[in-house]
Design an enzyme around this catalytic site. Structure first.
Site, mmCIF file in Angstrom:
data_model
loop_
_atom_site.group_PDB
_atom_site.id
_atom_site.type_symbol
_atom_site.label_atom_id
_atom_site.label_comp_id
_atom_site.label_asym_id
_atom_site.label_seq_id
_atom_site.Cartn_x
_atom_site.Cartn_y
_atom_site.Cartn_z
ATOM 1 N N HIS A 306 40.170 55.353 48.358
ATOM 2 C CA HIS A 306 41.451 55.673 48.991
ATOM 3 C C HIS A 306 41.370 57.068 49.592
ATOM 4 O O HIS A 306 40.796 57.978 48.995
ATOM 5 C CB HIS A 306 42.594 55.611 47.966
ATOM 6 C CG HIS A 306 43.950 55.545 48.586
ATOM 7 N ND1 HIS A 306 44.607 56.658 49.065
ATOM 8 C CD2 HIS A 306 44.776 54.496 48.809
ATOM 9 C CE1 HIS A 306 45.783 56.291 49.540
ATOM 10 N NE2 HIS A 306 45.906 54.991 49.403
ATOM 11 N N ASP A 363 45.503 47.930 47.831
ATOM 12 C CA ASP A 363 45.418 47.006 48.963
ATOM 13 C C ASP A 363 44.516 45.819 48.647
ATOM 14 O O ASP A 363 44.772 44.699 49.091
ATOM 15 C CB ASP A 363 44.894 47.745 50.201
ATOM 16 C CG ASP A 363 45.806 48.877 50.625
ATOM 17 O OD1 ASP A 363 47.011 48.638 50.742
ATOM 18 O OD2 ASP A 363 45.316 50.014 50.804
#
Length: 427
Positions: A306, A363
């Site tokens: 991330h 995600d």
């Protein structure tokens, strides 16, 4: 004595106050830099620029911390409902029983959408992207609610918040139904907010629809995890648009458009597209893990690591269990999801990925859940928008109540100097 920062330019020393946040974050207030010195700062993408002070969300990417109004994301995801978190983000405190009951009742009051909105939906081709439709429909709500919102009126703000949460949910489901060619469903006031969304998405007139509690719980958690994330692209867009005193619907519509971009809200869609590409290539996960490790290979694993969280994504730890529960409850037999589980196991155990903190992020798991639920890939970002809606509202409201000035970044001009104009015959 207050802390100050000193900057020397052309032999002159300028002093700027240092602001300290409640979590000891430090910022240099350069709001008077240009006025005092004639200089501005350059910060492409605003990566080091604080556009505001905010009481809503604290994020520490190095430590993997996410909190809404001081509450840890772990406690909120495991102990609160999505509507409780909406109330917390927007109004500052968790609701008590009577406040939550009133909140839910007021949202139900506004779930009917003007029938003329159907004419707008019908104007879109069936293959139009859901986010384009949703952005347009959200903006169109302004036409049906033309009266400006007085942010100093608690009553008007409360009603506007509930109206936005109600109608956005219905319109999001209508986007899906339009694409599928199904009749549009309406909110059922006897059911909860998240259960209603599933029913409006998937119920058909010929059958009774009953939502699986495991799925409702997983979706509730996912929405909470996406509810706010500090000053990201779409949230800062909402604040900047709102700083011109554009209305709430117009500002939210701008947020939807910003979220639409593949570098922001399209990450979970990219995960599924990657998994489908691996399946189409034969399903050899080891081959693609090797490609991901090869620095000369352009292939990148989607849904791992991330850009903000440098250690781990705290949201991923929470939603991993929910993803496992959904897959077990549904008993899904999907080779693409089988590839996802194999990839997840390899990444969590492989020293290469562990050393680089390339863990599965939120995600990755949200894409798995949405796929298992039968939500089309093109609708994934709409799901993100539903979750992010309370954060957008809270940020918009904070910006307006704080009386923040209109957003107006500066630039350094690097074009041509003054030139003589030549008439068209001489060019």
């Amino acid at each position: 004595m207050s802390e100050v920062a000193k900057l020397e330019l052309d032999g002159t020393v300028y002093e700027f106050p240092v602001i300290t946040g409640s979590e000891n974050e430090k910022a240099i207030d350069i709001s008077k830099l240009r006025g005092n010195s004639g200089y501005i700062t350059i910060d492409p993408g605003f990566k080091n620029t604080g556009s505001c002070v905010s009481e809503i969300t604290f994020l520490d990417g190095e430590q993997g911390i996410l909190r809404y109004r001081g509450y840890s994301i772990e406690d909120l995801a495991n102990k609160a409902s999505f509507l409780e978190v909406c109330y917390l983000l927007i109004f500052g405190e968790l609701p008590n029983k009577s406040e939550l009951a009133k909140f839910e009742a007021t949202i139900r009051k506004y779930t009917l959408v003007n029938e003329e909105m159907k004419d707008i939906i019908d104007g879109f081709p069936k293959n139009a992207h859901p986010m384009g439709i949703l952005s347009s429909l959200t903006s169109a709500l302004t036409a049906f609610n033309p009266k400006p919102l007085n942010v100093e009126s608690d009553e008007q703000v409360y009603e506007a918040v509930c109206k936005t949460l109600a109608k956005f949910l219905v319109l999001s489901s209508w986007v899906h139904r339009k694409r599928e060619g199904f009749p549009l469903n309406y909110y059922d006031n006897s059911k909860g907010y998240v259960e209603n969304f599933l029913r409006m998405m998937f119920a058909i007139p010929t059958e009774e629809y009953k939502a699986d509690p495991v799925i409702v719980d997983a979706l509730d958690k996912l929405l909470i995890l996406h509810a706010d994330h500090e000053q990201n692209c779409s949230t800062s867009t909402v604040r900047v648009v709102g700083s011109s005193h554009a209305g709430l619907f117009a500002s939210i519509s701008a947020g939807v458009s910003a979220l639409w971009g593949p570098l922001h809200g399209g990450a979970n869609q990219a995960v599924i597209e990657m998994l489908e590409a691996i399946k189409a290539d034969g399903g050899d996960v080891e081959k693609f893990i090797a490609k991901a490790k090869d620095k000369d290979d352009p292939f990148r694993l989607m849904g791992f690591g991330h850009r903000v969280y440098k250690n781990f994504d705290p949201r991923a730890k929470i939603i991993k269990k929910a993803a496992d529960d959904v897959l077990n409850s549904l008993g899904v037999n999907d080779p693409v999801l089988d590839i996802a589980k194999t990839l997840e196991k390899a990444a969590l155990e492989d020293e290469y990925f562990k050393a680089r903190n390339l863990y599965p992020n939120v995600d990755f798991y949200s894409g798995i859940i949405y796929r298992a639920l039968g939500i089309p890939t093109e609708m994934f970002t709409v799901m993100f928008a539903i979750g992010r809606l309370p954060g957008w509202i809270a940020q918009w409201l904070e910006m307006r109540k704080n009386g923040e000035p209109i957003g107006r970044p500066r630039q350094v001009y690097t074009g041509s100097n003054l030139r003589d104009f030549k008439d068209i015959a001489s060019r």
